[in-house]
Design an enzyme around this catalytic site. Structure first.
Site, short mmCIF file in Angstrom:
data_model
loop_
_atom_site.label_atom_id
_atom_site.label_comp_id
_atom_site.label_asym_id
_atom_site.label_seq_id
_atom_site.Cartn_x
_atom_site.Cartn_y
_atom_site.Cartn_z
N TYR A 185 46.01 143.68 84.72
CA TYR A 185 46.18 143.35 83.15
C TYR A 185 47.62 143.07 82.83
O TYR A 185 48.55 143.83 83.26
CB TYR A 185 45.60 144.62 82.32
CG TYR A 185 45.42 144.16 81.03
CD1 TYR A 185 44.42 143.74 80.16
CD2 TYR A 185 46.59 144.54 80.18
CE1 TYR A 185 44.56 143.43 78.72
CE2 TYR A 185 46.77 144.42 78.76
CZ TYR A 185 45.65 143.86 78.25
OH TYR A 185 45.61 143.34 76.81
N GLU B 178 47.40 137.26 76.40
CA GLU B 178 46.92 138.33 77.11
C GLU B 178 46.21 137.46 78.21
O GLU B 178 45.60 136.71 78.24
CB GLU B 178 45.65 139.25 76.36
CG GLU B 178 44.78 140.22 77.52
CD GLU B 178 43.48 140.61 76.46
OE1 GLU B 178 43.76 141.92 76.07
OE2 GLU B 178 42.60 140.01 76.81
#
Ligand code: GDP
Ligand code: MN
Length: 387
Positions: A108, A196
């Site tokens: 992530y 993101e």
């Protein structure tokens, strides 16, 4: 403002972040054609402004153009329900077809504004694919943060630090630092509030690829990003919010409750929502109507609020200073003739031209329940909903 995944990836690619080859399709036959052109096994991905698509059946692997066509036929036109869409789901209008990636690890990576630190922060976690909120709840120690000094800008050592923390050493270190730097530069130059990549993957042949991407942009900076605004897909946005904006009411946010509110001033609007909650109710919206000098604006605002089928009562809370109570009252009178009559209105009106406003309401025979202060107004609105 948000953009679709395929648009986010086009932007990422321009900033040197590797993304899979792919193209968007709006029909099953076009999906077949794209898969044939790519000439490799593909992944078919629903394009909606919400994540968690994998869990909802919006991501499908297809090894042939035939399979890609079949997958697209299933996905396009479906109402996709994911943990992020709410139970009503989202209609899928297009799919992204991409070459399949052989995944070794999922990570992530995100850049966002840290409101407590007051600046940008780069966040990374070795637990990719999972929603970051879940990781934060279950394994907060797995999340690595680098606060970037916005004046000094991103420093390569910060990238190296984060890369090592994510286990991206050796051959992967250089590309990892370049990728983080590119993501940060995109975040700053395009005035993002969130950039993101989840998951960022290490492929089985040792490359880094952004497999999924999400970009949110600061609406207050939209005026200087015509290229981003051009990507806006209003079909993905709340219909009433889009209508409010088109009528010049920029401070309307739809919520899930049943008490509609019209308030002048953002702070007063927040306080009004708190007062409704304190009285046991739920606001249907946030709306700062601003300084009103035209009754038509009040009519528009009431039109938007009553177009929300959940609304069972309306609270008008005006503390007139620059805004004149008589103008607001005239708007309520005008609106009453045109709008749903079954929604009771509770009003707390104070300030400039109060007497004139009250006279307008009584002369017109408009049924408005008056309240002396905010607490009383909130209690009366809650009682009106329950009645
Ligand atoms: P999201 O569920 O909306 O966040 O959609 P993602 O694009 O993140 O995809 C969800 C999951 O599908 C990823 O975490 C991967 O595990 C899997 N996935 C997506 N694309 C591929 C692919 O090309 N190959 C493989 N093997 N898995 C994929
Ligand atoms: Mn994802």
């Amino acid at each position: 403002m948000k953009v679709h995944e395929f648009q986010a990836k086009e932007l990422l690619a321009r900033y040197g972040v590797p993304v899979p080859h792919g193209r968007v399709a709006t029909s099953a036959s076009e999906a077949r054609q794209v898969a044939a052109e790519l000439g490799v096994p593909t992944v078919v991905k629903a394009q909606i402004h919400a994540g968690g698509r994998g869990k909802g059946g919006g991501i499908k692997l297809a090894s042939t153009p035939d399979a890609a066509e079949a997958a697209a036929r299933q996905v396009i036109g479906m109402t996709l329900v994911t943990p992020q869409t709410g139970p009503e789901g989202r209609l899928v209008r297009r799919v992204l077809l991409e070459e399949q990636t052989a995944i070794a690890r999922e990570l992530y990576l995100a850049v966002l504004i840290d409101s407590s630190g007051g600046g940008p922060v780069i966040m990374g976690s070795a637990a990719g694919g999972m929603e970051i909120e879940e990781v934060a709840a279950a394994h907060p120690e797995a999340i690595h943060r680098v606060a970037v000094d916005p004046a000094a800008g991103f420093q390569p050592f910060e990238g190296r630090e984060l890369a090592f923390a994510l286990g991206l050493g050796g051959e992967l270190l250089r590309p990892a630092v370049a990728l983080i730097a590119g993501l940060y530069r995109l975040f700053v130059e395009k005035d993002c509030s969130l950039a993101e990549v989840n998951p960022l993957v290490v492929t089985q042949d040792g490359r880094l690829v952004a497999l999924d991407a999400k970009l949110n942009f600061d609406d207050n900076a939209a005026f200087r990003h015509a290229d981003i605004v051009a990507l806006r897909d209003v079909e993905e946005e709340d219909a009433l919010e889009v209508r409010a904006q088109s009528e010049g009411i920029n401070n309307y946010v739809k919520l899930d409750g049943d008490i509609g509110c019209i308030v002048n001033g953002a702070g007063l609007a927040m306080a009004t929502m708190d007062a409704i909650k304190l009285a046991g109710g739920e606001p249907a919206n946030f709306l700062d109507i601003g300084t009103v000098n035209d009754p038509a604006r009040v009519v528009n605002a009431l039109g938007i609020i009553t177009a929300d089928a959940n609304v069972k009562a309306i609270l008008v809370n005006i503390f007139g200073g620059m805004a004149r109570v008589d103008v607001i009252a005239q708007g309520v009178v005008d609106a009453q003739k045109q709008l749903r009559a079954d929604v009771p209105i509770v009003a707390r009106l104070a300030g400039t031209n109060l007497e004139e406003g009250l006279k307008l309401l009584s002369d017109a025979g408009v049924r408005v329940e008056m309240a002396a202060d905010l607490g009383e107004a909130a209690r009366k609105a809650v009682a009106a909903v329950k009645a």
